[in-house]
Design an enzyme around this catalytic site. Structure first.
Site, PDB file in Angstrom:
ATOM      1  N   LYS A   1       0.985  -1.089   0.005  1.00 30.32           N
ATOM      2  CA  LYS A   1       0.066   0.077  -0.079  1.00 30.32           C
ATOM      3  C   LYS A   1       0.774   1.185   0.042  1.00 30.32           C
ATOM      4  CE  LYS A   1      -3.568   2.750   0.343  1.00 30.32           C
ATOM      5  NZ  LYS A   1      -4.478   2.998  -0.729  1.00 30.32           N
TER       6      LYS A   1
ATOM      7  N   CYS B   1      -4.568  10.462   1.875  1.00 34.97           N
ATOM      8  CA  CYS B   1      -3.943   9.257   1.725  1.00 34.97           C
ATOM      9  C   CYS B   1      -2.380   9.731   1.312  1.00 34.97           C
ATOM     10  CB  CYS B   1      -4.562   8.222   0.766  1.00 34.97           C
ATOM     11  SG  CYS B   1      -5.908   7.512   1.351  1.00 34.97           S
TER      12      CYS B   1
HETATM   13  N1  LIG Z   1     -10.302   7.508   1.847  1.00 34.89           N
HETATM   14  C1  LIG Z   1      -9.723   6.841   0.973  1.00 34.89           C
HETATM   15  O1  LIG Z   1      -9.778   7.206  -0.440  1.00 34.89           O
HETATM   16  C2  LIG Z   1      -8.677   5.640   1.244  1.00 34.89           C
HETATM   17  C3  LIG Z   1      -8.283   4.828   0.199  1.00 34.89           C
HETATM   18  C4  LIG Z   1      -7.448   3.802   0.504  1.00 34.89           C
HETATM   19  C5  LIG Z   1      -7.269   3.487   1.709  1.00 34.89           C
HETATM   20  N2  LIG Z   1      -7.611   4.264   2.892  1.00 34.89           N
HETATM   21  C6  LIG Z   1      -7.203   4.233   4.301  1.00 34.89           C
HETATM   22  O2  LIG Z   1      -8.435   3.510   4.884  1.00 34.89           O
HETATM   23  C7  LIG Z   1      -8.374   4.085   6.262  1.00 34.89           C
HETATM   24  C8  LIG Z   1      -9.812   4.785   6.744  1.00 34.89           C
HETATM   25  O3  LIG Z   1      -9.853   5.712   5.707  1.00 34.89           O
HETATM   26  P1  LIG Z   1     -11.148   6.835   5.656  1.00 34.89           P
HETATM   27  O4  LIG Z   1     -10.948   7.953   4.525  1.00 34.89           O
HETATM   28  O5  LIG Z   1     -12.125   5.803   5.417  1.00 34.89           O
HETATM   29  O6  LIG Z   1     -11.529   7.344   7.102  1.00 34.89           O
HETATM   30  P2  LIG Z   1     -12.560   8.224   7.828  1.00 34.89           P
HETATM   31  O7  LIG Z   1     -11.992   9.226   8.698  1.00 34.89           O
HETATM   32  O8  LIG Z   1     -13.301   8.637   6.475  1.00 34.89           O
HETATM   33  O9  LIG Z   1     -13.278   7.034   8.541  1.00 34.89           O
HETATM   34  C9  LIG Z   1     -13.057   6.549   9.638  1.00 34.89           C
HETATM   35  C10 LIG Z   1     -14.126   6.114  10.679  1.00 34.89           C
HETATM   36  O10 LIG Z   1     -13.795   5.461  11.714  1.00 34.89           O
HETATM   37  C11 LIG Z   1     -14.662   5.469  12.737  1.00 34.89           C
HETATM   38  N3  LIG Z   1     -13.965   5.171  13.960  1.00 34.89           N
HETATM   39  C12 LIG Z   1     -12.988   5.613  14.586  1.00 34.89           C
HETATM   40  N4  LIG Z   1     -12.725   4.646  15.543  1.00 34.89           N
HETATM   41  C13 LIG Z   1     -13.441   3.801  15.687  1.00 34.89           C
HETATM   42  C14 LIG Z   1     -13.805   2.553  16.581  1.00 34.89           C
HETATM   43  N5  LIG Z   1     -13.075   2.466  17.485  1.00 34.89           N
HETATM   44  N6  LIG Z   1     -14.792   1.912  16.111  1.00 34.89           N
HETATM   45  C15 LIG Z   1     -15.723   2.124  15.039  1.00 34.89           C
HETATM   46  N7  LIG Z   1     -15.591   3.205  14.253  1.00 34.89           N
HETATM   47  C16 LIG Z   1     -14.518   3.958  14.602  1.00 34.89           C
HETATM   48  C17 LIG Z   1     -14.746   7.195  12.571  1.00 34.89           C
HETATM   49  O11 LIG Z   1     -15.928   7.935  13.650  1.00 34.89           O
HETATM   50  C18 LIG Z   1     -15.043   7.390  11.173  1.00 34.89           C
HETATM   51  O12 LIG Z   1     -16.266   7.359  11.017  1.00 34.89           O
HETATM   52  C19 LIG Z   1      -7.265   5.078   6.329  1.00 34.89           C
HETATM   53  O13 LIG Z   1      -6.257   4.281   7.207  1.00 34.89           O
HETATM   54  C20 LIG Z   1      -6.777   5.418   5.027  1.00 34.89           C
HETATM   55  O14 LIG Z   1      -5.479   5.876   4.749  1.00 34.89           O
HETATM   56  C21 LIG Z   1      -8.448   5.478   2.405  1.00 34.89           C
END
Ligand SMILES: NC(=O)c1ccc[n+]([C@@H]2O[C@H](COP(=O)([O-])OP(=O)(O)OC[C@H]3O[C@@H](n4cnc5c(N)ncnc54)[C@H](O)[C@@H]3O)[C@@H](O)[C@H]2O)c1
Length: 455
Positions: free
Chosen positions: A213, A269
């Site tokens: 990644k 990201c």
């Molecule tokens: N956004 C993207 O395009 C993308 C693409 C690939 C990978 N990622 C990776 O995926 C991961 C998530 O990214 P995202 O953009 O979806 O994050 P985000 O911030 O949009 O969502 C994270 C969610 O997790 C929830 N959360 C936090 N602690 C929690 C817990 N203990 N129990 C349940 N829910 C909890 C938060 O309230 C939030 O709604 C990151 O590591 C990111 O690097 C993101």
């Protein structure tokens, strides 16, 4: 098979909806009550094309559920996907507080269920530094007890916001890191509906999966910083980056993807994943020099662009130079999201430019087709937010284009000229052919191309 998504953000929600769409039973957990309330009403809390229809269909079919209740979410799961945020902290290190929080929640439920429960696989979908998934296993084991049966795996996500459904449903590849080869079979079964096009599922060790990644995102970020460096050289030597791009990208070994000059990358990201590589390098003594340069070029790209605005209005040139010329000016910003087709404004170049301009006394008015609500919440008094792209231009001394939304690509230049106080465009996304601008009467600054000044 029953799956639990931990976190209903961009990754958790899309992943949960797409898995449920293959007939699997999915429960999505979040700690944010507002998000869960919305989701239960069938409303999608983020902007992602196509997600609302798909979500509605699977809720109606009874396969997709949302909860705030950790015990309910974890109790009956076969696989638990950790999809929480992994932002950078103020030093640039990956902040694992959400991952650790989720791991502790899982451990507490597993402990309460005792040693005779059905074994679960806890899957890291969040992007995490190499070693984090195995550290999570040890953390859960220490908290839940050595007699609690479970496995861990790493399954990095490669979807991109704005095209997330398509990316998830037809991935170029699926990568899974497992503790032992036998665990790979469950993932092959789970992902089989998504790789009918023949694209591969790579089963590997966990550290390699975590690294795939970072290597992927760092490479893409490198391409963006590379083309921006070339664009800056083009400006210095009177070449046109668009012509250079065409000439260069027609080479099959190079290709054109992710080689567009502009304001540099933003989003949740690339910035943090580049920093994470730098930190992994520093920690291990293997200095990640390329990642550092990529990050630095990216930061400078916004500064350079801001300097063009300052210089135009009579301020001093140079990074961080005086910007007195902006005092009392009105700047309109088209696009606040870090890229089109999303409402995500995390690390968006527009935020940097607006905050800098407002700091130097300019009045900033922003407009984004879908990110206006997020922009209002984030920027507060630093910017007014307009409901229409032409309304944003009213009385503006200049327009700054910061996101390449389709609706900005062919605007009515006469209408723009009528409502604006100054006829100046700073185009951070090279949306217009310079030939199209000549004759409109606008002064036109872009990236890696000559400035067009009306005769
Ligand atoms: N956004 C993207 O395009 C993308 C693409 C690939 C990978 N990622 C990776 O995926 C991961 C998530 O990214 P995202 O953009 O979806 O994050 P985000 O911030 O949009 O969502 C994270 C969610 O997790 C929830 N959360 C936090 N602690 C929690 C817990 N203990 N129990 C349940 N829910 C909890 C938060 O309230 C939030 O709604 C990151 O590591 C990111 O690097 C993101």
């Amino acid at each position: 098979m029953r799956l639990t998504m931990v976190g209903t953000g961009y990754v958790g929600l899309v992943t949960g909806v797409c898995f449920s769409n293959t007939g699997v039973d999915v429960i999505c957990l979040d700690v944010d009550p507002k998000k869960i309330e919305k989701l239960r009403r069938g409303e999608v809390p983020i902007y992602e094309p196509g997600l609302d229809d798909l979500m509605e269909r699977n809720i109606k079919a009874g396969r997709l559920h949302f909860t705030l209740d950790k015990a309910e979410a974890y109790r009956d799961a076969d696989m638990i996907f950790i999809c929480v945020g992994t932002p950078s902290d103020e030093r640039g290190h990956t902040d694992l507080k959400y991952v650790n929080g989720a791991a502790d929640d899982v451990a507490d439920v597993l402990k309460a269920l005792g040693p005779n429960q059905k074994p679960k696989t806890i899957v890291m979908k969040s992007t995490v530094p190499v070693g984090t998934t195995l550290a999570m296993r040890d953390r859960i084991r220490a908290r839940a007890g050595a007699d609690i049966p479970f496995k861990v795996a790493d399954n990095p996500e490669f979807l991109k916001e704005g095209d997330a459904i398509n990316d998830f449903n037809k991935p170029d590849r699926v990568v899974v890191g497992v503790e032992d080869e036998s665990s790979g079979e469950a993932f092959r079964q789970l992902y089989d509906p998504f790789v009918r096009n023949g694209h591969p599922i790579f089963i590997m060790d966990i550290p390699s999966a975590e690294m795939v990644k970072y290597a992927s995102n760092n490479f893409l970020a490198t391409k963006i910083s590379f083309i921006n460096e070339m664009a800056n050289l083009c400006e210095a030597y009177g070449a046109d980056i668009n012509r250079v791009r065409e000439g260069m990208c027609s080479d099959k070994r190079i290709g054109g993807a992710f080689l567009y000059p502009g304001l540099g990358y933003g989003g949740s990201c690339f910035p943090k994943d580049t920093l994470a590589c730098m930190m992994m390098g520093d920690k291990s003594g293997i200095e990640a020099r390329l990642s550092k340069a990529v990050h630095e070029v990216n930061q400078k790209q916004r500064e350079r662009f801001f300097d063009k605005i300052v210089a135009h209005f009579g301020g001093k040139k140079g990074v961080g130079g005086g910007a007195t010329g902006l005092q009392g000016r009105k700047l309109a910003f088209w696009g606040i999201a870090f890229k089109p087709r999303t409402d995500d404004i995390r690390e968006a170049p527009a935020l940097t430019l607006i905050r800098k301009a407002a700091g130097y006394g300019a009045t900033c008015v922003g407009y984004d087709p879908v990110a206006n609500a997020n922009a209002r919440a984030e920027l507060g008094p630093a910017a007014e937010i307009a409901d229409d792209m032409y309304a944003a231009l009213q009385g503006a001394d200049a327009l700054v284009i910061s996101t390449d939304w389709d609706e900005f690509k062919n605007p009515d230049f006469d209408r723009m000229a009528k409502v604006m106080a100054g006829k100046v465009i700073f185009d951070g996304r090279n949306l217009y052919r310079t030939q199209a601008i000549r004759g409109t009467g606008f002064t036109y600054y872009s990236v890696g191309r000559k400035t067009i000044v009306p005769l």
